[in-house]
Scaffold this motif. Structure first.
Motif, PDB file in Angstrom:
ATOM      1  N   VAL A 105       0.815  -1.219   0.000  1.00 20.03           N
ATOM      2  CA  VAL A 105       0.000   0.000   0.000  1.00 20.03           C
ATOM      3  C   VAL A 105       0.847   1.266   0.000  1.00 20.03           C
ATOM      4  CG1 VAL A 105      -1.747   1.292   1.314  1.00 20.03           C
ATOM      5  CG2 VAL A 105      -1.903  -1.202   1.150  1.00 20.03           C
ATOM      6  N   PHE A 106       1.926   1.277   0.809  1.00 21.59           N
ATOM      7  CA  PHE A 106       2.716   2.498   0.976  1.00 21.59           C
ATOM      8  C   PHE A 106       4.087   2.434   0.290  1.00 21.59           C
ATOM      9  CE2 PHE A 106      -0.116   2.283   4.712  1.00 21.59           C
ATOM     10  CZ  PHE A 106      -0.875   3.411   4.445  1.00 21.59           C
ATOM     11  N   HIS A 107       4.332   1.358  -0.436  1.00 24.27           N
ATOM     12  CA  HIS A 107       5.579   1.185  -1.188  1.00 24.27           C
ATOM     13  C   HIS A 107       6.816   1.256  -0.284  1.00 24.27           C
ATOM     14  CE1 HIS A 107       2.992   1.407  -4.659  1.00 24.27           C
ATOM     15  NE2 HIS A 107       2.547   2.579  -4.233  1.00 24.27           N
ATOM     16  N   GLU A 108       6.668   0.719   0.926  1.00 24.24           N
ATOM     17  CA  GLU A 108       7.804   0.640   1.844  1.00 24.24           C
ATOM     18  C   GLU A 108       8.595  -0.613   1.508  1.00 24.24           C
ATOM     19  OE1 GLU A 108       5.956   0.779   5.689  1.00 24.24           O
ATOM     20  OE2 GLU A 108       5.647   2.947   5.578  1.00 24.24           O
ATOM     21  N   SER A 109       9.837  -0.665   1.946  1.00 24.17           N
ATOM     22  CA  SER A 109      10.662  -1.825   1.625  1.00 24.17           C
ATOM     23  C   SER A 109      11.010  -2.604   2.890  1.00 24.17           C
ATOM     24  CB  SER A 109      11.936  -1.389   0.910  1.00 24.17           C
ATOM     25  OG  SER A 109      12.698  -0.546   1.749  1.00 24.17           O
ATOM     26  N   LEU A 110      11.272  -3.893   2.709  1.00 24.79           N
ATOM     27  CA  LEU A 110      11.716  -4.760   3.797  1.00 24.79           C
ATOM     28  C   LEU A 110      13.083  -5.311   3.416  1.00 24.79           C
ATOM     29  CD1 LEU A 110       8.541  -6.846   4.711  1.00 24.79           C
ATOM     30  CD2 LEU A 110       9.615  -5.059   6.059  1.00 24.79           C
ATOM     31  N   SER A 111      14.027  -5.171   4.318  1.00 29.42           N
ATOM     32  CA  SER A 111      15.369  -5.708   4.072  1.00 29.42           C
ATOM     33  C   SER A 111      15.375  -7.207   4.331  1.00 29.42           C
ATOM     34  CB  SER A 111      16.375  -5.020   4.991  1.00 29.42           C
ATOM     35  OG  SER A 111      16.117  -5.380   6.342  1.00 29.42           O
ATOM     36  N   GLY A 112      16.446  -7.843   3.947  1.00 28.98           N
ATOM     37  CA  GLY A 112      16.604  -9.268   4.241  1.00 28.98           C
ATOM     38  C   GLY A 112      16.599  -9.523   5.739  1.00 28.98           C
ATOM     39  N   THR A 113      17.210  -8.621   6.489  1.00 25.81           N
ATOM     40  CA  THR A 113      17.224  -8.745   7.943  1.00 25.81           C
ATOM     41  C   THR A 113      15.807  -8.661   8.508  1.00 25.81           C
ATOM     42  OG1 THR A 113      19.396  -7.699   7.973  1.00 25.81           O
ATOM     43  CG2 THR A 113      18.204  -7.786  10.055  1.00 25.81           C
ATOM     44  N   ALA A 114      15.000  -7.751   7.980  1.00 22.07           N
ATOM     45  CA  ALA A 114      13.612  -7.624   8.430  1.00 22.07           C
ATOM     46  C   ALA A 114      12.831  -8.907   8.126  1.00 22.07           C
ATOM     47  CB  ALA A 114      12.943  -6.431   7.770  1.00 22.07           C
ATOM     48  N   LEU A 115      13.066  -9.497   6.967  1.00 22.28           N
ATOM     49  CA  LEU A 115      12.381 -10.744   6.614  1.00 22.28           C
ATOM     50  C   LEU A 115      12.793 -11.884   7.548  1.00 22.28           C
ATOM     51  CD1 LEU A 115      12.536 -10.485   2.732  1.00 22.28           C
ATOM     52  CD2 LEU A 115      10.523 -10.209   4.197  1.00 22.28           C
ATOM     53  N   VAL A 116      14.066 -11.922   7.940  1.00 21.39           N
ATOM     54  CA  VAL A 116      14.517 -12.921   8.916  1.00 21.39           C
ATOM     55  C   VAL A 116      13.818 -12.674  10.251  1.00 21.39           C
ATOM     56  CG1 VAL A 116      16.503 -13.727  10.262  1.00 21.39           C
ATOM     57  CG2 VAL A 116      16.729 -13.360   7.801  1.00 21.39           C
ATOM     58  N   GLY A 117      13.722 -11.412  10.649  1.00 19.25           N
ATOM     59  CA  GLY A 117      13.034 -11.068  11.892  1.00 19.25           C
ATOM     60  C   GLY A 117      11.579 -11.503  11.887  1.00 19.25           C
ATOM     61  N   ILE A 118      10.904 -11.287  10.772  1.00 18.43           N
ATOM     62  CA  ILE A 118       9.504 -11.718  10.646  1.00 18.43           C
ATOM     63  C   ILE A 118       9.415 -13.234  10.758  1.00 18.43           C
ATOM     64  CG2 ILE A 118       7.593 -11.911   8.998  1.00 18.43           C
ATOM     65  CD1 ILE A 118       8.302  -9.029   8.116  1.00 18.43           C
ATOM     66  N   SER A 119      10.341 -13.944  10.165  1.00 24.65           N
ATOM     67  CA  SER A 119      10.362 -15.408  10.262  1.00 24.65           C
ATOM     68  C   SER A 119      10.550 -15.868  11.706  1.00 24.65           C
ATOM     69  CB  SER A 119      11.486 -15.985   9.393  1.00 24.65           C
ATOM     70  OG  SER A 119      11.298 -15.632   8.055  1.00 24.65           O
ATOM     71  N   VAL A 120      11.409 -15.171  12.442  1.00 23.90           N
ATOM     72  CA  VAL A 120      11.636 -15.508  13.850  1.00 23.90           C
ATOM     73  C   VAL A 120      10.365 -15.266  14.668  1.00 23.90           C
ATOM     74  CG1 VAL A 120      12.939 -14.844  15.923  1.00 23.90           C
ATOM     75  CG2 VAL A 120      14.124 -15.158  13.743  1.00 23.90           C
ATOM     76  N   ILE A 121       9.668 -14.172  14.375  1.00 23.04           N
ATOM     77  CA  ILE A 121       8.408 -13.886  15.068  1.00 23.04           C
ATOM     78  C   ILE A 121       7.405 -15.009  14.831  1.00 23.04           C
ATOM     79  CG2 ILE A 121       6.381 -12.370  15.078  1.00 23.04           C
ATOM     80  CD1 ILE A 121       8.339 -10.044  14.492  1.00 23.04           C
ATOM     81  N   VAL A 122       7.251 -15.403  13.585  1.00 24.03           N
ATOM     82  CA  VAL A 122       6.302 -16.473  13.246  1.00 24.03           C
ATOM     83  C   VAL A 122       6.706 -17.776  13.929  1.00 24.03           C
ATOM     84  CG1 VAL A 122       5.404 -17.888  11.349  1.00 24.03           C
ATOM     85  CG2 VAL A 122       5.581 -15.402  11.080  1.00 24.03           C
ATOM     86  N   ALA A 123       7.994 -18.097  13.910  1.00 21.71           N
ATOM     87  CA  ALA A 123       8.468 -19.323  14.570  1.00 21.71           C
ATOM     88  C   ALA A 123       8.185 -19.264  16.072  1.00 21.71           C
ATOM     89  CB  ALA A 123       9.965 -19.517  14.312  1.00 21.71           C
ATOM     90  N   GLY A 124       8.373 -18.101  16.666  1.00 19.95           N
ATOM     91  CA  GLY A 124       8.097 -17.953  18.092  1.00 19.95           C
ATOM     92  C   GLY A 124       6.639 -18.195  18.431  1.00 19.95           C
ATOM     93  N   VAL A 125       5.746 -17.683  17.619  1.00 19.98           N
ATOM     94  CA  VAL A 125       4.319 -17.895  17.867  1.00 19.98           C
ATOM     95  C   VAL A 125       3.956 -19.369  17.714  1.00 19.98           C
ATOM     96  CG1 VAL A 125       1.997 -17.405  16.995  1.00 19.98           C
ATOM     97  CG2 VAL A 125       3.628 -15.564  17.321  1.00 19.98           C
ATOM     98  N   VAL A 126       4.529 -20.009  16.714  1.00 15.34           N
ATOM     99  CA  VAL A 126       4.278 -21.446  16.529  1.00 15.34           C
ATOM    100  C   VAL A 126       4.750 -22.213  17.762  1.00 15.34           C
ATOM    101  CG1 VAL A 126       4.935 -23.491  15.187  1.00 15.34           C
ATOM    102  CG2 VAL A 126       4.287 -21.376  14.015  1.00 15.34           C
ATOM    103  N   LEU A 127       5.915 -21.860  18.287  1.00 17.58           N
ATOM    104  CA  LEU A 127       6.420 -22.536  19.486  1.00 17.58           C
ATOM    105  C   LEU A 127       5.534 -22.285  20.696  1.00 17.58           C
ATOM    106  CD1 LEU A 127      10.260 -21.924  19.084  1.00 17.58           C
ATOM    107  CD2 LEU A 127       9.026 -24.090  18.828  1.00 17.58           C
ATOM    108  N   ILE A 128       5.044 -21.055  20.845  1.00 15.10           N
ATOM    109  CA  ILE A 128       4.137 -20.756  21.954  1.00 15.10           C
ATOM    110  C   ILE A 128       2.849 -21.559  21.817  1.00 15.10           C
ATOM    111  CG2 ILE A 128       2.648 -18.968  22.957  1.00 15.10           C
ATOM    112  CD1 ILE A 128       4.928 -16.986  22.383  1.00 15.10           C
ATOM    113  N   GLU A 129       2.311 -21.580  20.614  1.00 13.62           N
ATOM    114  CA  GLU A 129       1.046 -22.295  20.373  1.00 13.62           C
ATOM    115  C   GLU A 129       1.197 -23.788  20.625  1.00 13.62           C
ATOM    116  OE1 GLU A 129      -2.819 -23.247  19.404  1.00 13.62           O
ATOM    117  OE2 GLU A 129      -2.031 -21.258  19.740  1.00 13.62           O
ATOM    118  N   THR A 130       2.278 -24.375  20.160  1.00 11.44           N
ATOM    119  CA  THR A 130       2.447 -25.819  20.327  1.00 11.44           C
ATOM    120  C   THR A 130       2.893 -26.190  21.738  1.00 11.44           C
ATOM    121  OG1 THR A 130       4.713 -25.721  19.485  1.00 11.44           O
ATOM    122  CG2 THR A 130       2.963 -26.224  17.894  1.00 11.44           C
ATOM    123  N   GLY A 131       3.475 -25.248  22.461  1.00  8.60           N
ATOM    124  CA  GLY A 131       3.951 -25.548  23.804  1.00  8.60           C
ATOM    125  C   GLY A 131       2.978 -25.188  24.900  1.00  8.60           C
TER     126      GLY A 131
END
Length: 117
Positions: A77-103
């Motif tokens: 929508v706003f034409h903002e960019s995400l760096s590779g580091t930001a994408l890794v961070g998002i992946s870590v967030i998602v993995a953390g939620v999966v771990l919380i949900e399964t644990g």
């Protein structure tokens, strides 16, 4: 009402409110949408907890999904960019939620009268 449905609605309301917050930088009329979005999000979060979902799961999913959706919709929508580091961070967030949900045991939360203050 179904807790998962309420949680999805809370996530959508929060994402709308946050995107409107960004839009309000350019047009102040979006402030009304920000206020309504956040009021709806927190109301729906409360209803989700009342439906019996645990706070660790609810808040983790709400926060992570909101972050991921806002990041990707900000790109679109706003034409903002995400760096590779930001994408890794998002992946870590998602993995953390999966771990919380399964644990997390899916036991009923304590009744308010059972909680010591």
């Amino acid at each position: 009402m179904n807790g998962r449905f309420l949680l999805v609605a809370a996530i959508i309301a929060e994402v709308v409110g946050t995107l409107a917050l960004r839009a309000s930088v350019d047009h102040s009329a979006w402030i009304a949408v920000v206020v309504v979005g956040y009021i709806a999000a927190f109301t729906l979060l409360g209803l989700t907890l009342r439906a019996g979902m645990s706070i660790s799961v609810v808040y983790g999913i709400w926060g992570a999904c909101g972050t991921v959706l806002v990041a990707f919709l900000g790109m679109v929508v706003f034409h903002e960019s995400l760096s590779g580091t930001a994408l890794v961070g998002i992946s870590v967030i998602v993995a953390g939620v999966v771990l919380i949900e399964t644990g997390t045991g899916h036991s009923k939360p304590a009744k308010p009268e059972d909680v010591a203050v």
